[in-house]
Design a protein around this motif. Structure first.
Motif, PDB file in Angstrom:
ATOM      1  N   ALA A 338      -2.331  -9.733  -1.440  1.00 44.39           N
ATOM      2  CA  ALA A 338      -1.693  -8.557  -0.852  1.00 44.39           C
ATOM      3  C   ALA A 338      -1.892  -8.563   0.652  1.00 44.39           C
ATOM      4  CB  ALA A 338      -2.285  -7.275  -1.452  1.00 44.39           C
ATOM      5  N   ALA A 339      -1.007  -7.862   1.345  1.00 45.62           N
ATOM      6  CA  ALA A 339      -1.147  -7.623   2.785  1.00 45.62           C
ATOM      7  C   ALA A 339      -1.464  -6.148   2.974  1.00 45.62           C
ATOM      8  CB  ALA A 339       0.136  -7.992   3.513  1.00 45.62           C
ATOM      9  N   THR A 340      -2.363  -5.850   3.891  1.00 48.99           N
ATOM     10  CA  THR A 340      -2.732  -4.469   4.142  1.00 48.99           C
ATOM     11  C   THR A 340      -1.911  -3.922   5.304  1.00 48.99           C
ATOM     12  OG1 THR A 340      -4.991  -4.841   3.351  1.00 48.99           O
ATOM     13  CG2 THR A 340      -4.612  -2.898   4.715  1.00 48.99           C
ATOM     14  N   LEU A 341      -1.138  -2.879   5.019  1.00 53.71           N
ATOM     15  CA  LEU A 341      -0.321  -2.253   6.045  1.00 53.71           C
ATOM     16  C   LEU A 341      -1.034  -1.029   6.597  1.00 53.71           C
ATOM     17  CD1 LEU A 341       3.263  -2.317   4.463  1.00 53.71           C
ATOM     18  CD2 LEU A 341       1.973  -4.165   5.552  1.00 53.71           C
ATOM     19  N   THR A 342      -1.012  -0.897   7.919  1.00 56.86           N
ATOM     20  CA  THR A 342      -1.483   0.336   8.555  1.00 56.86           C
ATOM     21  C   THR A 342      -0.270   1.231   8.705  1.00 56.86           C
ATOM     22  OG1 THR A 342      -3.189  -0.868   9.768  1.00 56.86           O
ATOM     23  CG2 THR A 342      -2.611   1.339  10.563  1.00 56.86           C
ATOM     24  N   VAL A 343      -0.312   2.382   8.035  1.00 53.85           N
ATOM     25  CA  VAL A 343       0.859   3.256   7.938  1.00 53.85           C
ATOM     26  C   VAL A 343       0.512   4.643   8.471  1.00 53.85           C
ATOM     27  CG1 VAL A 343       2.458   4.360   6.313  1.00 53.85           C
ATOM     28  CG2 VAL A 343       1.773   1.983   5.965  1.00 53.85           C
ATOM     29  N   LEU A 344       1.431   5.202   9.230  1.00 55.10           N
ATOM     30  CA  LEU A 344       1.277   6.580   9.705  1.00 55.10           C
ATOM     31  C   LEU A 344       2.107   7.485   8.807  1.00 55.10           C
ATOM     32  CD1 LEU A 344       0.076   8.358  12.003  1.00 55.10           C
ATOM     33  CD2 LEU A 344       2.296   8.126  13.154  1.00 55.10           C
ATOM     34  N   ARG A 345       1.443   8.456   8.172  1.00 52.94           N
ATOM     35  CA  ARG A 345       2.130   9.404   7.276  1.00 52.94           C
ATOM     36  C   ARG A 345       1.597  10.815   7.558  1.00 52.94           C
ATOM     37  NH1 ARG A 345       1.418   8.277   1.071  1.00 52.94           N
ATOM     38  NH2 ARG A 345       2.877   6.577   1.559  1.00 52.94           N
ATOM     39  N   GLY A 346       2.493  11.681   7.972  1.00 52.73           N
ATOM     40  CA  GLY A 346       2.088  13.053   8.244  1.00 52.73           C
ATOM     41  C   GLY A 346       1.035  13.175   9.318  1.00 52.73           C
ATOM     42  N   GLY A 347       1.080  12.280  10.291  1.00 47.81           N
ATOM     43  CA  GLY A 347       0.115  12.327  11.385  1.00 47.81           C
ATOM     44  C   GLY A 347      -1.203  11.639  11.095  1.00 47.81           C
ATOM     45  N   LYS A 348      -1.381  11.094   9.869  1.00 53.10           N
ATOM     46  CA  LYS A 348      -2.620  10.419   9.496  1.00 53.10           C
ATOM     47  C   LYS A 348      -2.362   8.934   9.250  1.00 53.10           C
ATOM     48  CE  LYS A 348      -4.706  14.466   7.275  1.00 53.10           C
ATOM     49  NZ  LYS A 348      -5.300  15.001   6.026  1.00 53.10           N
ATOM     50  N   LYS A 349      -3.322   8.102   9.671  1.00 53.06           N
ATOM     51  CA  LYS A 349      -3.214   6.672   9.438  1.00 53.06           C
ATOM     52  C   LYS A 349      -3.827   6.310   8.081  1.00 53.06           C
ATOM     53  CE  LYS A 349      -3.097   4.951  14.209  1.00 53.06           C
ATOM     54  NZ  LYS A 349      -3.746   4.046  15.201  1.00 53.06           N
ATOM     55  N   LEU A 350      -3.070   5.507   7.328  1.00 50.53           N
ATOM     56  CA  LEU A 350      -3.514   5.057   6.008  1.00 50.53           C
ATOM     57  C   LEU A 350      -3.491   3.536   5.954  1.00 50.53           C
ATOM     58  CD1 LEU A 350      -1.299   7.447   3.838  1.00 50.53           C
ATOM     59  CD2 LEU A 350      -3.659   7.853   4.582  1.00 50.53           C
ATOM     60  N   SER A 351      -4.382   2.950   5.162  1.00 45.81           N
ATOM     61  CA  SER A 351      -4.371   1.512   4.890  1.00 45.81           C
ATOM     62  C   SER A 351      -3.863   1.317   3.472  1.00 45.81           C
ATOM     63  CB  SER A 351      -5.768   0.915   5.051  1.00 45.81           C
ATOM     64  OG  SER A 351      -6.184   0.978   6.403  1.00 45.81           O
ATOM     65  N   ILE A 352      -2.703   0.680   3.347  1.00 52.37           N
ATOM     66  CA  ILE A 352      -2.050   0.547   2.044  1.00 52.37           C
ATOM     67  C   ILE A 352      -1.809  -0.928   1.735  1.00 52.37           C
ATOM     68  CG2 ILE A 352       0.005   1.104   0.689  1.00 52.37           C
ATOM     69  CD1 ILE A 352       0.305   3.628   2.319  1.00 52.37           C
ATOM     70  N   PRO A 353      -2.402  -1.454   0.651  1.00 53.06           N
ATOM     71  CA  PRO A 353      -2.140  -2.850   0.272  1.00 53.06           C
ATOM     72  C   PRO A 353      -0.779  -2.982  -0.405  1.00 53.06           C
ATOM     73  CG  PRO A 353      -3.665  -1.845  -1.278  1.00 53.06           C
ATOM     74  CD  PRO A 353      -3.407  -0.822  -0.221  1.00 53.06           C
ATOM     75  N   VAL A 354      -0.035  -4.025  -0.031  1.00 48.46           N
ATOM     76  CA  VAL A 354       1.278  -4.303  -0.620  1.00 48.46           C
ATOM     77  C   VAL A 354       1.256  -5.707  -1.206  1.00 48.46           C
ATOM     78  CG1 VAL A 354       3.752  -4.552  -0.185  1.00 48.46           C
ATOM     79  CG2 VAL A 354       2.453  -2.778   1.002  1.00 48.46           C
ATOM     80  N   LYS A 355       1.667  -5.829  -2.452  1.00 49.47           N
ATOM     81  CA  LYS A 355       1.657  -7.118  -3.143  1.00 49.47           C
ATOM     82  C   LYS A 355       2.604  -8.108  -2.478  1.00 49.47           C
ATOM     83  CE  LYS A 355       3.521  -7.192  -7.211  1.00 49.47           C
ATOM     84  NZ  LYS A 355       3.752  -6.937  -8.651  1.00 49.47           N
ATOM     85  N   LEU A 356       2.157  -9.362  -2.336  1.00 42.42           N
ATOM     86  CA  LEU A 356       2.970 -10.426  -1.750  1.00 42.42           C
ATOM     87  C   LEU A 356       3.598 -11.235  -2.872  1.00 42.42           C
ATOM     88  CD1 LEU A 356       0.443 -11.511   1.028  1.00 42.42           C
ATOM     89  CD2 LEU A 356       2.565 -10.214   1.362  1.00 42.42           C
ATOM     90  N   ALA A 357       4.790 -10.831  -3.280  1.00 39.60           N
ATOM     91  CA  ALA A 357       5.484 -11.473  -4.398  1.00 39.60           C
ATOM     92  C   ALA A 357       6.929 -11.741  -4.011  1.00 39.60           C
ATOM     93  CB  ALA A 357       5.432 -10.586  -5.641  1.00 39.60           C
ATOM     94  N   GLN A 358       7.510 -12.758  -4.638  1.00 40.98           N
ATOM     95  CA  GLN A 358       8.907 -13.080  -4.380  1.00 40.98           C
ATOM     96  C   GLN A 358       9.838 -12.036  -4.988  1.00 40.98           C
ATOM     97  OE1 GLN A 358       8.947 -17.428  -5.656  1.00 40.98           O
ATOM     98  NE2 GLN A 358      10.593 -17.408  -4.140  1.00 40.98           N
ATOM     99  N   ALA A 359      11.019 -11.903  -4.412  1.00 44.86           N
ATOM    100  CA  ALA A 359      12.037 -11.041  -5.001  1.00 44.86           C
ATOM    101  C   ALA A 359      12.474 -11.635  -6.341  1.00 44.86           C
ATOM    102  CB  ALA A 359      13.238 -10.928  -4.058  1.00 44.86           C
ATOM    103  N   PRO A 360      12.558 -10.823  -7.384  1.00 45.26           N
ATOM    104  CA  PRO A 360      12.908 -11.360  -8.705  1.00 45.26           C
ATOM    105  C   PRO A 360      14.403 -11.630  -8.851  1.00 45.26           C
ATOM    106  CG  PRO A 360      12.625  -8.988  -8.832  1.00 45.26           C
ATOM    107  CD  PRO A 360      12.261  -9.374  -7.417  1.00 45.26           C
ATOM    108  N   GLU A 361      14.708 -12.661  -9.589  1.00 44.61           N
ATOM    109  CA  GLU A 361      16.107 -12.945  -9.928  1.00 44.61           C
ATOM    110  C   GLU A 361      16.332 -12.358 -11.324  1.00 44.61           C
ATOM    111  OE1 GLU A 361      18.944 -16.876  -9.728  1.00 44.61           O
ATOM    112  OE2 GLU A 361      17.559 -16.375  -8.139  1.00 44.61           O
ATOM    113  N   THR A 362      16.712 -11.100 -11.374  1.00 43.10           N
ATOM    114  CA  THR A 362      16.770 -10.355 -12.625  1.00 43.10           C
ATOM    115  C   THR A 362      17.880 -10.821 -13.548  1.00 43.10           C
ATOM    116  OG1 THR A 362      18.050  -8.684 -11.409  1.00 43.10           O
ATOM    117  CG2 THR A 362      15.695  -8.297 -11.677  1.00 43.10           C
ATOM    118  N   ARG A 363      18.823 -11.551 -13.029  1.00 44.77           N
ATOM    119  CA  ARG A 363      19.848 -12.188 -13.870  1.00 44.77           C
ATOM    120  C   ARG A 363      20.323 -13.445 -13.173  1.00 44.77           C
ATOM    121  NH1 ARG A 363      25.608  -9.114 -13.230  1.00 44.77           N
ATOM    122  NH2 ARG A 363      25.431  -8.448 -11.047  1.00 44.77           N
ATOM    123  N   PRO A 364      20.795 -14.443 -13.924  1.00 42.80           N
ATOM    124  CA  PRO A 364      21.248 -15.690 -13.299  1.00 42.80           C
ATOM    125  C   PRO A 364      22.341 -15.418 -12.270  1.00 42.80           C
ATOM    126  CG  PRO A 364      21.117 -15.931 -15.677  1.00 42.80           C
ATOM    127  CD  PRO A 364      20.929 -14.478 -15.391  1.00 42.80           C
TER     128      PRO A 364
END
Length: 465
Positions: A338-364
């Protein structure tokens, strides 16, 4: 080069004599310092920089007049088909002793045969292993079993404005050339030569033919691939751009893994710049960061709990100035974890992990080039999925059929279809797959009614038969 350095040394000495009292000006203390040269560095790096010669041979269609025996009798040559050869010239850098070469995609775009020439004049044929138009990079593999001189990939994030760099390439086809300069700026955007707008700017002279050549630091490491110049005349005006080596690493790793496409993490959110009008309402002191406008359901962004209105300020501690900066930082992360994003929400800084995964090919994707006598003939279409939308950098939903290519001169090209257009309906029949669309091709009729989505707008048109 030595003459230039001596001149600079002389200028520094004069500046020291004429400067204010107490100025701390550094001047050469020994003859060895006065004779400083890049020559040892150049000798070490130039064997790994190659000239790239790409060609494509096309057979010209036979003139129908040659079917007339009387015409052939007078003009002859009817049985000879003259091939048309297209050529491209550029540069490349060997990044692995086994013969992997990085160059610009636009150097080999549309080409079928490639040769590389080393600085010692030896020439080798090469295979095109991977094409990545999104970054304007391509990877070649030299046909040969011998070990080749190669450059190590440096850390482009460690560069600072003012660092000395060398640009090595083959400008104007005159032969291998080395120019020197400094890093003029970092994280340049709005250059317009690839999907990932994040470039190193340098004043080292870069000219046509340098494309694909190396930007080298003083330690002999490859820190960028020279890709564009800012010039109205076509010559160097001291503003050149290079693709950072950290993006090159991602493309090379995909090529070595045997993949035909670059494997990148998928974020799953639409971003926009923070304007000065939004600064106060978002709780910022200046317009910086990437504002999330929307989030795709079931995407890594959605699973991480990110929301519209969040402002991304950093990725793993690296500052993000705008959506282009975020796109580069996120795309250069390795898959997995995962990558940790520093995010500003409502005036507060948050550290939010986001999974590093490929975009799925849901159909051929079921790629299909449409044929027949109707307005869509010549369009290559695919079933839409998150993977396809991400690959085409298209802001589209995940239902329907998307245009991935349009043959030049075809009916679809004359209609104005473009890559990324989504075909929604034909003659009031909803299009759900490429095979559905193929079945809707009819014999010649008075007109066809088409509904196409482009860039968030839905366009309806009637095309005469």
């Amino acid at each position: 080069m030595r003459t230039i350095i001596k001149a600079l040394v002389g200028a520094a000495m004069l500046a020291g004599l004429a400067g204010p009292a107490g100025a701390q000006t550094q001047v050469p203390q020994t003859m060895a310092q006065a004779k400083a040269s890049f020559a040892p560095l150049v000798h070490r790096v130039t064997p790994a920089v190659v000239n790239v010669y790409a060609t494509r041979v096309e057979k010209m269609p036979r003139n129908p007049l040659m079917d007339d025996p009387i015409f052939r009798r007078f003009f002859g040559g009817g049985d000879q088909v003259q091939p048309r050869v297209q050529r491209s010239l550029g540069s490349g850098v060997i990044v692995d002793p086994s013969g992997y070469v990085v160059t610009n995609h636009h150097v080999i775009e549309g080409m079928t045969e490639v040769k590389v020439a080393l600085v010692d004049k030896r020439e080798f044929e090469a295979d095109i292993v991977l094409r990545d138009p999104r970054t304007d990079l391509a990877v070649l593999k030299i046909k040969g079993n011998e070990p080749f001189a190669a450059l190590d990939l440096g850390d482009s994030d460690a560069l600072e404005v003012g660092d000395l760099v060398l640009a090595v390439g083959n400008p104007f086809g005159v032969g291998q050339t080395v120019t020197s300069g400094i890093v003029s700026a970092l994280a340049r955007t709005q250059v317009g030569v690839s999907d990932y707008q994040f470039f190193i700017q340098t004043d080292a002279a870069i000219n046509p033919g340098n494309s694909g050549g190396g930007l080298i630091d003083v330690n002999g490491r490859l820190v960028g691939i020279n890709t564009a110049i800012f010039s109205q005349s076509g010559g160097s005006h001291g503003i050149g751009f290079a693709i950072p080596s950290n993006m090159v690493k991602v493309v090379v790793a995909s090529a070595k893994s045997g993949s035909k496409a670059v494997r990148r993490p998928w974020f799953g959110g639409k971003l926009q710049s923070v304007s000065s009008d939004l600064v106060d309402s978002l709780g910022l002191d200046r317009p910086v960061g990437a504002l999330i406008a929307s989030v795709v359901d079931k995407s890594p962004a959605a699973e991480a709990g990110l929301k519209a209105g969040d402002v991304i300020l950093a990725v793993d501690g690296q500052q993000v100035d705008d959506p282009d900066g975020f796109g580069f930082r996120f795309a250069t992360k390795p898959l997995g974890g995962a990558a940790t994003l520093t995010v500003l929400r409502g005036g507060k800084k948050l550290s939010i992990p986001v999974k590093l995964a490929q975009a799925p090919e849901t159909r051929p994707r079921d790629t299909l080039t449409l044929k027949g006598r109707w307005p869509l003939a010549g369009a290559t279409v695919m079933n839409v999925s998150p993977a396809v939308a991400d690959e085409l950098s298209a802001d589209i939903g995940y239902d329907g059929v998307v245009v991935s290519d349009v043959t030049q001169g075809s009916a679809a090209a004359e209609l104005g279809l473009k890559k990324g257009d989504v075909i929604l309906e034909v003659d009031e029949n909803k299009v759900k797959s490429t095979r559905d669309l193929e079945k809707l091709a009819k014999p010649r009729q008075y007109y066809w009614k088409l509904v196409v989505q482009r860039g968030g707008e839905v366009l309806t048109t009637a095309v005469g038969g």
